[in-house]
Design a protein around this motif. Structure first.
Motif, mmCIF file in Angstrom:
data_model
loop_
_atom_site.group_PDB
_atom_site.id
_atom_site.type_symbol
_atom_site.label_atom_id
_atom_site.label_comp_id
_atom_site.label_asym_id
_atom_site.label_seq_id
_atom_site.Cartn_x
_atom_site.Cartn_y
_atom_site.Cartn_z
ATOM 1 N N SER A 2 10.444 -39.012 -20.524
ATOM 2 C CA SER A 2 9.767 -39.289 -21.185
ATOM 3 C C SER A 2 8.485 -38.423 -21.216
ATOM 4 C CB SER A 2 9.268 -40.540 -20.289
ATOM 5 O OG SER A 2 10.075 -41.213 -20.373
ATOM 6 N N ARG A 3 8.498 -38.517 -22.981
ATOM 7 C CA ARG A 3 6.784 -37.723 -22.939
ATOM 8 C C ARG A 3 5.581 -38.032 -22.662
ATOM 9 N NH1 ARG A 3 3.045 -36.662 -27.096
ATOM 10 N NH2 ARG A 3 3.233 -34.888 -27.596
ATOM 11 N N LYS A 4 5.173 -37.276 -21.721
ATOM 12 C CA LYS A 4 3.929 -37.708 -21.628
ATOM 13 C C LYS A 4 3.072 -37.631 -22.610
ATOM 14 C CE LYS A 4 4.592 -34.749 -17.278
ATOM 15 N NZ LYS A 4 3.865 -33.933 -16.301
ATOM 16 N N SER A 5 1.656 -37.642 -22.693
ATOM 17 C CA SER A 5 0.702 -38.614 -23.674
ATOM 18 C C SER A 5 -0.485 -37.026 -23.866
ATOM 19 C CB SER A 5 -0.514 -39.261 -23.122
ATOM 20 O OG SER A 5 -0.983 -39.303 -21.761
ATOM 21 N N PHE A 6 0.836 -36.670 -25.015
ATOM 22 C CA PHE A 6 -0.371 -35.036 -25.544
ATOM 23 C C PHE A 6 -0.502 -35.549 -27.048
ATOM 24 C CE2 PHE A 6 2.388 -32.744 -21.754
ATOM 25 C CZ PHE A 6 1.508 -32.374 -20.664
ATOM 26 N N ALA A 7 -1.414 -34.632 -27.447
ATOM 27 C CA ALA A 7 -1.300 -34.722 -28.558
ATOM 28 C C ALA A 7 -0.671 -33.999 -29.888
ATOM 29 C CB ALA A 7 -2.703 -34.107 -29.229
ATOM 30 N N ALA A 8 -0.138 -34.662 -30.995
ATOM 31 C CA ALA A 8 0.773 -33.914 -31.560
ATOM 32 C C ALA A 8 0.875 -32.505 -32.912
ATOM 33 C CB ALA A 8 1.501 -34.956 -32.400
ATOM 34 N N VAL A 9 1.050 -32.022 -32.638
ATOM 35 C CA VAL A 9 0.309 -31.095 -33.536
ATOM 36 C C VAL A 9 0.190 -30.985 -34.959
ATOM 37 C CG1 VAL A 9 0.867 -28.174 -34.752
ATOM 38 C CG2 VAL A 9 1.825 -28.629 -32.201
ATOM 39 N N THR A 10 -0.822 -31.000 -35.524
ATOM 40 C CA THR A 10 -1.284 -31.069 -37.084
ATOM 41 C C THR A 10 -1.265 -29.968 -37.922
ATOM 42 O OG1 THR A 10 -3.490 -31.391 -36.559
ATOM 43 C CG2 THR A 10 -2.742 -33.583 -36.185
ATOM 44 N N ASP A 11 -1.444 -29.903 -39.165
ATOM 45 C CA ASP A 11 -1.462 -29.116 -40.255
ATOM 46 C C ASP A 11 -3.560 -28.728 -39.864
ATOM 47 O OD1 ASP A 11 0.197 -29.374 -41.261
ATOM 48 O OD2 ASP A 11 -0.177 -31.101 -42.754
ATOM 49 N N SER A 12 -4.110 -29.425 -39.106
ATOM 50 C CA SER A 12 -5.404 -28.893 -39.061
ATOM 51 C C SER A 12 -5.206 -27.971 -37.753
ATOM 52 C CB SER A 12 -6.390 -29.974 -38.751
ATOM 53 O OG SER A 12 -7.342 -29.277 -38.225
ATOM 54 N N ASP A 13 -4.526 -28.090 -37.687
ATOM 55 C CA ASP A 13 -4.236 -27.462 -36.121
ATOM 56 C C ASP A 13 -3.385 -26.271 -36.612
ATOM 57 O OD1 ASP A 13 -5.347 -29.269 -33.573
ATOM 58 O OD2 ASP A 13 -3.286 -30.413 -33.664
ATOM 59 N N VAL A 14 -2.189 -26.174 -37.184
ATOM 60 C CA VAL A 14 -2.147 -25.616 -37.602
ATOM 61 C C VAL A 14 -3.099 -24.190 -38.569
ATOM 62 C CG1 VAL A 14 0.128 -24.016 -39.185
ATOM 63 C CG2 VAL A 14 0.464 -26.404 -37.745
ATOM 64 N N SER A 15 -3.859 -24.668 -38.888
ATOM 65 C CA SER A 15 -4.799 -24.037 -39.873
ATOM 66 C C SER A 15 -5.523 -23.217 -38.867
ATOM 67 C CB SER A 15 -5.259 -25.539 -40.940
ATOM 68 O OG SER A 15 -4.719 -25.271 -41.591
ATOM 69 N N GLN A 16 -6.572 -23.586 -37.905
ATOM 70 C CA GLN A 16 -7.235 -23.332 -36.157
ATOM 71 C C GLN A 16 -6.318 -22.009 -36.482
ATOM 72 O OE1 GLN A 16 -10.195 -23.430 -36.213
ATOM 73 N NE2 GLN A 16 -10.068 -21.634 -35.021
ATOM 74 N N PHE A 17 -4.730 -22.167 -35.909
ATOM 75 C CA PHE A 17 -3.974 -21.255 -35.335
ATOM 76 C C PHE A 17 -4.116 -19.540 -36.344
ATOM 77 C CE2 PHE A 17 -1.801 -24.377 -32.502
ATOM 78 C CZ PHE A 17 -2.858 -24.570 -31.666
ATOM 79 N N GLU A 18 -3.627 -20.207 -37.708
ATOM 80 C CA GLU A 18 -3.494 -19.184 -38.488
ATOM 81 C C GLU A 18 -5.089 -18.046 -38.147
ATOM 82 O OE1 GLU A 18 -0.470 -21.128 -41.737
ATOM 83 O OE2 GLU A 18 -2.701 -21.568 -42.003
ATOM 84 N N LYS A 19 -6.903 -18.869 -38.574
ATOM 85 C CA LYS A 19 -7.668 -18.251 -38.191
ATOM 86 C C LYS A 19 -7.723 -16.797 -37.721
ATOM 87 C CE LYS A 19 -9.833 -21.648 -40.880
ATOM 88 N NZ LYS A 19 -10.897 -22.740 -40.446
ATOM 89 N N THR A 20 -6.476 -17.564 -35.938
ATOM 90 C CA THR A 20 -7.195 -17.331 -35.174
ATOM 91 C C THR A 20 -6.481 -16.005 -34.421
ATOM 92 O OG1 THR A 20 -7.727 -19.171 -33.192
ATOM 93 C CG2 THR A 20 -7.076 -17.383 -32.008
ATOM 94 N N ILE A 21 -4.568 -15.966 -34.501
ATOM 95 C CA ILE A 21 -3.997 -15.192 -34.946
ATOM 96 C C ILE A 21 -3.627 -14.550 -36.625
ATOM 97 C CG2 ILE A 21 -3.137 -15.431 -32.523
ATOM 98 C CD1 ILE A 21 -0.675 -16.416 -34.207
ATOM 99 N N GLY A 22 -3.709 -15.130 -37.389
ATOM 100 C CA GLY A 22 -2.937 -14.906 -38.426
ATOM 101 C C GLY A 22 -1.976 -15.283 -39.055
#
Length: 507
Positions: free
Chosen positions: A40-60
């Motif tokens: 059973s999956r725990k109640s974590f958030a799912a990755v969104t496009d906004s998250d991906v954009s933030q990661f790209e800003k952080t590490i390229g």
């Protein structure tokens, strides 16, 4: 150098690779772990496009992977036994970038799966659901190696073989040797407390690792680096991260003590009539070879037969019930060879050793090691569906489980064999069936764990718990110990985002 009638045999091929696993058909992509094992999956958030954009800003953007084909290589372990469904892989290049990633994930309740060389054998290095994979491949700098003190400081993503080569250039040796060293990371080795072939000589990583730098769940960088073997200033917090498999923090850097590289290596491969003869030979090796003994391996005839059958190896000696591979490393080759030949001669005089080969020639040493190393590869990749275990057992009961499992599982199982690191009481048990079935599973588990518990052993000697073994933790640890482990996990990672579903029982 002739020891007895036919003691030296010619061998000439290169050294093989140790791999062990849970599923044999390595080319077939497994079904999703969450489906096969009904997790059973725990109640974590799912990755969104906004998250991906933030990661790209952080590490390229170059180091944010969303391509489905590349994702697959990070979602499936190299044994093709488990499969996650991560939608993004992040490749930070520094501790600072890793810290920023974890700070963001903590705030957004995004679960992560740290990943090194992905050579783990217990399902701990890949996601179970859609956790973000944090690959440490880019964090691969060797910062320093001091030939005076023997201390090497390296990023966690340094490949073990590369660290070994650099240490050799300074007259040192890394106190860890694995068949997977061409791809595994030193950080992954430490986070799983990998054992390997020479624990008898150099001890475990708990003794060799002097300090670690770790990034915690909330992004805090915990600097526990040290340049001393002796440091009694408070709790030794570094030990919490050695063997915790990325569930308490992600190791970003470490300091490890590297001993002087030996000048001479010798290997003996001997045949024995019984396991009692194996024990007597081990006792003799400790007494006669003493400080130069660096490896003491054992394998039964069925384990060797797997390597011969599937890889066409030429065995160094004839057919015997048991075999031992012993290695010495020292500073005086002539002296070491004299001690080794005397040891083998004594074993043959007592009848504990029936035949054997001793050599100091590198090509022959490599070929002899293949007999031990490729037996594991043969069982995993070419011997049907194999259940494989790494147990720590009392020395006198070291081999006891193999005949017990033969009687229990035959004729359904076509091979039940044992091999492993006799010098540190680490048995690798393999039970092989033509294919996976619920009947086979029920024959093997949880019986093997119950048996190990009865012998007061450990069911995970060097591979960790990961996903596969976490539910069996109660067979090696009592309720109070497990409860304390959970308390530590909750303190260090209150949201549970670090490598979830691993190490600790889900219930």
């Amino acid at each position: 150098m002739l020891l007895k009638s036919s003691l030296i045999r010619a061998v000439s091929q290169t050294k093989g690779v140790i791999t062990r696993g849970y599923k044999a058909k390595a080319k077939k992509i497994p079904e999703f772990t969450q489906d096969r094992y009904q997790v059973s999956r725990k109640s974590f958030a799912a990755v969104t496009d906004s998250d991906v954009s933030q990661f790209e800003k952080t590490i390229g953007s170059k180091y944010v992977v969303t391509d489905s084909e590349e994702l697959l290589t990070h979602n499936v372990d190299f044994l093709k036994a488990v499969r996650g469904n991560s939608k993004v892989v992040l490749k930070p290049g520094s501790t600072e970038e890793l810290s920023q990633i974890m700070k963001y994930c903590y705030e957004k309740n995004l679960a992560v799966c740290p990943q090194g060389g992905n050579t783990g054998l217990v399902g701990g290095s890949v996601p179970v659901f859609d956790e973000i994979v944090i690959s440490l491949n880019r964090m691969n700098k060797i910062h320093s190696i001091d030939e005076m003190t023997g201390i090497a400081v390296a990023d966690s993503g340094v490949i073990l073989e590369n660290l070994e080569k650099s240490a050799n250039e300074h007259g040192l040796v890394v106190p860890l040797d694995l068949g997977a060293k061409a791809s595994c990371h030193i950080g992954g080795n430490v986070s799983t407390n990998a054992g390997g072939l020479r624990v008898i000589r150099y001890g475990s990583l708990h003794g060799s690792v002097l300090g670690v730098e770790s990034v915690l769940a909330n992004g805090t960088v915990l600097d526990l680096m040290s340049n001393f073997k002796k440091d009694n200033t408070g709790y030794h917090l570094k030990h919490m991260f050695i063997g915790s498999e990325g569930t308490l923090g992600i190791i970003s850097k470490l300091a490890i003590l590297c001993p002087p590289a030996p000048r001479a290596f010798h290997v003996a491969f001997v045949g024995l009539p019984s396991f009692d003869a194996v024990l007597q030979t081990y006792l003799s090796a400790k007494r006669q070879l003493g400080e130069i003994l660096s490896s003491c391996e054992m394998m039964d005839k069925d384990a060797l037969a797997a390597a011969i059958q599937h890889f066409g190896l030429k065995p160094p000696i004839g057919d015997f019930p048991f075999y031992m591979l012993l290695e010495t490393s020292g500073s005086n080759g002539d002296h070491d060879m004299e001690k080794f030949t005397s040891f083998v001669d004594h074993g043959m005089e007592t009848g504990n050793i029936l035949d054997g080969v001793v050599t100091g020639e590198p090509s022959k040493i490599n070929e002899i090691w293949k007999c031990r190393e490729l037996s594991a590869m043969a069982i995993v990749s070419r011997d049907g569906f194999s259940f494989n275990y790494d147990f720590s057992l009392p020395l006198r009961q070291f081999y006891e489980m193999v005949p017990v499992m033969k009687e229990r599982c035959q004729p359904l199982a076509h091979r039940v064999c044992g091999f492993g690191h006799l010098g540190d009481c680490n048995l690798h048990l393999s039970v092989c069936f033509p294919e996976y079935s619920q009947e086979a599973y029920d024959l093997v588990e949880p019986f093997v764990y119950e048996y190990v518990s009865k012998l007061k052993g450990s069911f995970s000697s060097e591979h960790g718990l990961g996903f596969f073994k976490s539910k069996y933790l109660h067979y090696s640890k009592n309720n109070e110990a497990i409860s304390l482990m959970k308390d530590v996990k909750n303190l260090m990672d209150p949201k549970g985002i670090l490598n979830p579903y691993k190490v600790l029982p889900l219930k």
